[in-house]
Write a protein that holds these residues in place. Structure first.
Motif, PDB file in Angstrom:
ATOM      1  N   UNK A  31       5.601   3.751   2.120  1.00  0.00           N
ATOM      2  CA  UNK A  31       4.674   4.481   2.994  1.00  0.00           C
ATOM      3  C   UNK A  31       5.045   5.961   3.073  1.00  0.00           C
ATOM      4  N   UNK A  32       6.346   6.234   3.257  1.00  0.00           N
ATOM      5  CA  UNK A  32       6.787   7.630   3.346  1.00  0.00           C
ATOM      6  C   UNK A  32       6.508   8.383   2.052  1.00  0.00           C
ATOM      7  N   UNK A  33       6.695   7.719   0.908  1.00  0.00           N
ATOM      8  CA  UNK A  33       6.421   8.363  -0.369  1.00  0.00           C
ATOM      9  C   UNK A  33       4.949   8.674  -0.540  1.00  0.00           C
ATOM     10  N   UNK A  34       4.077   7.744  -0.142  1.00  0.00           N
ATOM     11  CA  UNK A  34       2.639   7.979  -0.257  1.00  0.00           C
ATOM     12  C   UNK A  34       2.206   9.147   0.619  1.00  0.00           C
ATOM     13  N   UNK A  35       2.719   9.187   1.843  1.00  0.00           N
ATOM     14  CA  UNK A  35       2.370  10.286   2.758  1.00  0.00           C
ATOM     15  C   UNK A  35       2.868  11.618   2.212  1.00  0.00           C
ATOM     16  N   UNK A  36       4.113  11.646   1.743  1.00  0.00           N
ATOM     17  CA  UNK A  36       4.675  12.884   1.204  1.00  0.00           C
ATOM     18  C   UNK A  36       3.915  13.352  -0.031  1.00  0.00           C
ATOM     19  N   UNK A  37       3.556  12.410  -0.908  1.00  0.00           N
ATOM     20  CA  UNK A  37       2.833  12.770  -2.113  1.00  0.00           C
ATOM     21  C   UNK A  37       1.476  13.368  -1.818  1.00  0.00           C
ATOM     22  N   UNK A  38       0.738  12.757  -0.885  1.00  0.00           N
ATOM     23  CA  UNK A  38      -0.583  13.271  -0.529  1.00  0.00           C
ATOM     24  C   UNK A  38      -0.486  14.598   0.204  1.00  0.00           C
ATOM     25  N   UNK A  39       0.539  14.764   1.032  1.00  0.00           N
ATOM     26  CA  UNK A  39       0.676  15.993   1.822  1.00  0.00           C
ATOM     27  C   UNK A  39       1.135  17.176   0.982  1.00  0.00           C
ATOM     28  N   UNK A  40       2.042  16.940   0.046  1.00  0.00           N
ATOM     29  CA  UNK A  40       2.628  18.037  -0.732  1.00  0.00           C
ATOM     30  C   UNK A  40       1.878  18.274  -2.034  1.00  0.00           C
ATOM     31  N   UNK A  41       1.390  17.184  -2.635  1.00  0.00           N
ATOM     32  CA  UNK A  41       0.631  17.340  -3.871  1.00  0.00           C
ATOM     33  C   UNK A  41       1.519  17.483  -5.097  1.00  0.00           C
ATOM     34  N   UNK A 209      15.168   4.753  -1.947  1.00  0.00           N
ATOM     35  CA  UNK A 209      15.065   6.143  -2.389  1.00  0.00           C
ATOM     36  C   UNK A 209      14.238   6.225  -3.663  1.00  0.00           C
ATOM     37  N   UNK A 210      14.501   5.308  -4.596  1.00  0.00           N
ATOM     38  CA  UNK A 210      13.722   5.285  -5.825  1.00  0.00           C
ATOM     39  C   UNK A 210      12.256   5.006  -5.572  1.00  0.00           C
ATOM     40  N   UNK A 211      11.973   4.079  -4.661  1.00  0.00           N
ATOM     41  CA  UNK A 211      10.591   3.760  -4.299  1.00  0.00           C
ATOM     42  C   UNK A 211       9.894   4.989  -3.725  1.00  0.00           C
ATOM     43  N   UNK A 212      10.561   5.673  -2.820  1.00  0.00           N
ATOM     44  CA  UNK A 212       9.991   6.884  -2.215  1.00  0.00           C
ATOM     45  C   UNK A 212       9.601   7.890  -3.293  1.00  0.00           C
ATOM     46  N   UNK A 213      10.494   8.147  -4.232  1.00  0.00           N
ATOM     47  CA  UNK A 213      10.238   9.149  -5.258  1.00  0.00           C
ATOM     48  C   UNK A 213       9.120   8.719  -6.201  1.00  0.00           C
ATOM     49  N   UNK A 214       9.135   7.451  -6.629  1.00  0.00           N
ATOM     50  CA  UNK A 214       8.118   6.978  -7.571  1.00  0.00           C
ATOM     51  C   UNK A 214       6.715   7.069  -6.984  1.00  0.00           C
ATOM     52  N   UNK A 215       6.567   6.598  -5.749  1.00  0.00           N
ATOM     53  CA  UNK A 215       5.245   6.615  -5.116  1.00  0.00           C
ATOM     54  C   UNK A 215       4.806   8.041  -4.813  1.00  0.00           C
ATOM     55  N   UNK A 216       5.719   8.871  -4.348  1.00  0.00           N
ATOM     56  CA  UNK A 216       5.374  10.251  -4.017  1.00  0.00           C
ATOM     57  C   UNK A 216       4.853  10.997  -5.241  1.00  0.00           C
ATOM     58  N   UNK A 217       5.502  10.802  -6.384  1.00  0.00           N
ATOM     59  CA  UNK A 217       5.077  11.480  -7.612  1.00  0.00           C
ATOM     60  C   UNK A 217       3.699  10.994  -8.059  1.00  0.00           C
TER      61      UNK A 217
END
Length: 441
Positions: A31-41, A209-217
């Motif tokens: 969830x945190x990765x998805x939010x960060x990815x959408x917010x930062x782009x 941590x890996x999940x956060x990065x993969x989803x955010x990207x």
């Protein structure tokens, strides 16, 4: 004094982190990765190496896991039992894959996801999959060490099975010296299994941590662009996968498998497969789940690596739906003959594609070319392939575990502490009960 207090506080925080359920840590990272990815782009891609590290750690474990668990598993069952397990696994995987691609075709034909979308101007050069005959021949490696380096899962499995069978005959030899050497080698294999599972346990602590990065990207690169036809295709694939999970549930109910217990164990590999998009990379987590379900190594050490290679139910749904999507864009109404071709080619192609991210595009390329459709629309599917790949990989690993659990129940001595006490015991036609193997949990 303050230094000691700080050290104790740090250990306490680390202990609380270790004790926190893995599924919740992965969910928070997702969830945190998805939010960060959408917010930062797009700039969020700077953290891509963190996700790549997680994938590398998982892939690092795949070959050692296959080798040691397969040797241990094969050497714990009789050759006759192994033959039964292999036949049941192939039958289960092929039948469910054919059913899955039919679901994908049926839903896509009903929704027509590509209607109203223009064909892109440029074509896509798809990777050429190897013919089935070559894939089958390559199962027997001319150089097992090269197969190991190349990541040829089927070839490595074959070599490990041969070694396991040889170890079985050593342990049952009439020659005391050979038998003692066999027992010695088996203890070494058991120790290697314990070592691999301990490393897996450590790698999974890095997973959030890996999940956060993969989803955010992924979210940063894809964004929130809502193209209706692509959204329809995504909905068809995810809906088809939901139906396939329901099919799995129905199959397990027929075999009186505890549904709640199964998904409690399967949730970790399902989420790991969703994030990593790699059936092979999820093998370490799937093996832990099989252990929790009480499946013996004699089954899961064979069925899970095999399933990661040949069982692609989620990918089959994707291929069926995406083929109809391509036909819609091309303005072609698929004939019954073409639809049957899609089913046949989709099932056979699953044998020749590896359980790694992007393998579905190879299957789609093969299917589209075999049905005589234009390759140009595949470019559009490739644009959202990562999103579709997440769900289909999660479905793939779920199917692997369902097949593994059911096959274990049909083999005497291959299921510890079964969650059903009223299921009939299968006939014992192997001659002897299988030798159980101790592994880490």
């Amino acid at each position: 004094m303050s230094t000691q207090t700080s050290s104790k506080s740090s250990r306490s925080l680390w202990r609380r982190y270790l004790d926190f359920p893995l599924i919740w840590k992965l969910a928070i990272g997702l969830v945190a990765g998805a939010v960060a990815g959408l917010a930062i782009g797009e700039p969020i891609t700077v953290i891509a190496p963190l996700g790549d590290l997680f994938l590398r750690l998982l892939k690092m474990l795949v070959m050692p896991l296959i080798i040691v668990t397969l040797i241990a598993g094969v050497s714990s069952v009789t050759p006759a039992a192994l033959g039964r397990i292999g036949f049941k696994a192939f039958l289960f995987y092929l039948v469910t894959s054919a059913f899955a691609i039919t679901i994908g075709l049926a839903l896509a034909l009903a929704v027509a996801p590509g209607s109203g979308l223009k064909m892109p101007g440029e074509t896509v050069e798809g990777s050429e999959p190897p013919p089935v005959s070559e894939t089958l021949l390559n199962i027997v490696p001319d150089n097992p060490f090269k197969a190991l380096v190349d990541g040829n899962v089927l070839a490595v499995m074959f070599a490990a099975i041969v070694a396991g069978l040889a170890l079985t005959y050593m342990r049952g030899s009439d020659d005391d010296r050979v038998r003692e050497l066999g027992d010695f080698l088996r203890r070494g294999v058991d120790g290697a299994v314990e070592l691999i599972f301990l490393v897996i346990k450590g790698v999974l602590q890095y997973a959030p941590i890996g999940v956060f990065a993969l989803i955010a990207v992924v979210m940063g690169e894809t964004g929130v662009e809502s193209i209706v036809p692509l959204a329809k295709l995504t909905g068809v694939v995810y809906g088809g996968i939901a139906l396939q999970i329901a099919v799995y549930t129905g199959i397990m109910l027929l075999f009186r498998v505890g549904i709640r217990r199964f998904f409690a164990a399967a949730k970790d590999p399902m989420l790991t497969g969703f994030v990593t998009r790699s059936s092979s990379g999820t093998l370490p987590v799937s093996s832990r789940a099989a252990e929790k379900l009480g499946v013996q190594e004699g089954v899961y050490s064979f069925t899970l690596p095999l399933g990661a290679t040949v069982n692609m139910d989620g990918t089959a749904i994707y291929v069926g739906a995406a083929t109809v999507f391509v036909a819609n864009i091309s303005g072609v109404d698929l004939t019954v003959s073409q639809l049957l071709t899609v089913v046949l080619v989709g099932v056979l192609a699953s044998i020749g594609t590896a359980g790694v991210p992007g393998a579905g595009l190879i299957m789609l390329t093969m299917t589209v070319s075999q049905t005589g459709l234009s390759m140009a629309p595949v470019a559009l599917v490739a644009g959202i392939d990562a999103i579709l790949d997440m769900a289909r990989t999660s479905c793939n690993v779920t199917g692997d575990l369902v097949g593994t659990r059911i096959i274990a129940q049909t083999e005497r001595g291959m299921l510890r502490d079964p969650d059903t006490t009223d299921a009939p015991e299968p006939p014992d036609d192997s001659g002897t009960d299988a030798h159980s193997v101790s592994t880490a949990t």
